[in-house]
Design a protein around this motif. Sequence first.
Motif, PDB file in Angstrom:
ATOM      1  N   ILE A  42       0.858  -1.181   0.000  1.00 35.58           N
ATOM      2  CA  ILE A  42       0.000   0.000   0.000  1.00 35.58           C
ATOM      3  C   ILE A  42       0.894   1.231   0.000  1.00 35.58           C
ATOM      4  CG2 ILE A  42      -0.209  -0.007   2.512  1.00 35.58           C
ATOM      5  CD1 ILE A  42      -3.090   1.064   2.101  1.00 35.58           C
ATOM      6  N   VAL A  43       0.493   2.223  -0.775  1.00 35.16           N
ATOM      7  CA  VAL A  43       1.227   3.490  -0.841  1.00 35.16           C
ATOM      8  C   VAL A  43       0.321   4.571  -0.268  1.00 35.16           C
ATOM      9  CG1 VAL A  43       2.350   5.167  -2.336  1.00 35.16           C
ATOM     10  CG2 VAL A  43       2.460   2.739  -2.911  1.00 35.16           C
ATOM     11  N   ILE A  44       0.800   5.230   0.776  1.00 37.68           N
ATOM     12  CA  ILE A  44       0.053   6.309   1.415  1.00 37.68           C
ATOM     13  C   ILE A  44       0.870   7.581   1.258  1.00 37.68           C
ATOM     14  CG2 ILE A  44      -0.883   7.181   3.583  1.00 37.68           C
ATOM     15  CD1 ILE A  44      -1.109   4.203   4.448  1.00 37.68           C
ATOM     16  N   VAL A  45       0.281   8.607   0.691  1.00 44.43           N
ATOM     17  CA  VAL A  45       0.951   9.889   0.488  1.00 44.43           C
ATOM     18  C   VAL A  45       0.549  10.825   1.615  1.00 44.43           C
ATOM     19  CG1 VAL A  45       1.217  11.840  -1.080  1.00 44.43           C
ATOM     20  CG2 VAL A  45       1.005   9.535  -2.012  1.00 44.43           C
ATOM     21  N   CYS A  46       1.522  11.329   2.354  1.00 41.49           N
ATOM     22  CA  CYS A  46       1.234  12.220   3.488  1.00 41.49           C
ATOM     23  C   CYS A  46       1.162  13.677   3.080  1.00 41.49           C
ATOM     24  CB  CYS A  46       2.321  12.071   4.562  1.00 41.49           C
ATOM     25  SG  CYS A  46       2.362  10.439   5.284  1.00 41.49           S
ATOM     26  N   ARG A  49       1.243  14.909  -3.964  1.00 40.19           N
ATOM     27  CA  ARG A  49       0.499  13.887  -4.701  1.00 40.19           C
ATOM     28  C   ARG A  49       1.447  13.122  -5.603  1.00 40.19           C
ATOM     29  NH1 ARG A  49      -2.604  17.348  -9.330  1.00 40.19           N
ATOM     30  NH2 ARG A  49      -0.718  17.808 -10.496  1.00 40.19           N
ATOM     31  N   TYR A  61      -2.812   9.593  -6.531  1.00 38.32           N
ATOM     32  CA  TYR A  61      -3.022   9.350  -5.108  1.00 38.32           C
ATOM     33  C   TYR A  61      -2.340  10.449  -4.326  1.00 38.32           C
ATOM     34  CZ  TYR A  61       0.885   6.260  -6.527  1.00 38.32           C
ATOM     35  OH  TYR A  61       1.997   5.734  -7.116  1.00 38.32           O
ATOM     36  N   ASP A  62      -3.025  10.852  -3.254  1.00 33.84           N
ATOM     37  CA  ASP A  62      -2.603  12.009  -2.468  1.00 33.84           C
ATOM     38  C   ASP A  62      -3.052  11.827  -1.025  1.00 33.84           C
ATOM     39  OD1 ASP A  62      -5.362  12.457  -2.574  1.00 33.84           O
ATOM     40  OD2 ASP A  62      -5.203  14.028  -4.069  1.00 33.84           O
ATOM     41  N   GLU A  63      -3.207  12.928  -0.290  1.00 26.62           N
ATOM     42  CA  GLU A  63      -3.620  12.829   1.117  1.00 26.62           C
ATOM     43  C   GLU A  63      -5.000  12.191   1.281  1.00 26.62           C
ATOM     44  OE1 GLU A  63      -2.679  15.764  -0.316  1.00 26.62           O
ATOM     45  OE2 GLU A  63      -1.291  16.831   0.968  1.00 26.62           O
ATOM     46  N   HIS A  65      -6.345   9.891  -1.102  1.00 27.40           N
ATOM     47  CA  HIS A  65      -6.453   8.646  -1.865  1.00 27.40           C
ATOM     48  C   HIS A  65      -5.170   7.836  -1.711  1.00 27.40           C
ATOM     49  CE1 HIS A  65      -9.004  11.648  -3.885  1.00 27.40           C
ATOM     50  NE2 HIS A  65      -9.839  10.640  -3.981  1.00 27.40           N
ATOM     51  N   TYR A  66      -5.290   6.541  -1.553  1.00 26.05           N
ATOM     52  CA  TYR A  66      -4.125   5.676  -1.441  1.00 26.05           C
ATOM     53  C   TYR A  66      -4.109   4.708  -2.619  1.00 26.05           C
ATOM     54  CZ  TYR A  66      -7.467   2.234   0.318  1.00 26.05           C
ATOM     55  OH  TYR A  66      -8.519   1.395   0.441  1.00 26.05           O
TER      56      TYR A  66
END
Length: 76
Positions: A42-46, A49, A61-63, A65-66
Amino acid sequence: MVGLVRALAPEEGYNLTALASVRVLRSDRSLTSTPVLYDPGIVIVCQGRKRGYFGDQLYVYDEQHYLAVSVPVPFT
C-alpha cells in the motif's frame, strides 16, 4: 504535517522504519517519470500527490487517496 514527515523521513529518498517491511520515501522535489515494478503493498501519500500510469490508465493518489497493489504491477 511537515514536521511529522521530516521526523519519519529525515533524509531524502527511502528511509527504513522499525517495521522491516515499511519504508518512508521523502522527496523534496518532483521526480521524473520512471518505470518501476511495484511489489504488493500500500502506498500512502502524506503530503503532495503522486501520479502513476498502469498502461494507459492514470492513477492519482494524495492525502485523500491511497494506492493498494495485491500483485506485482509494472507502473510508470
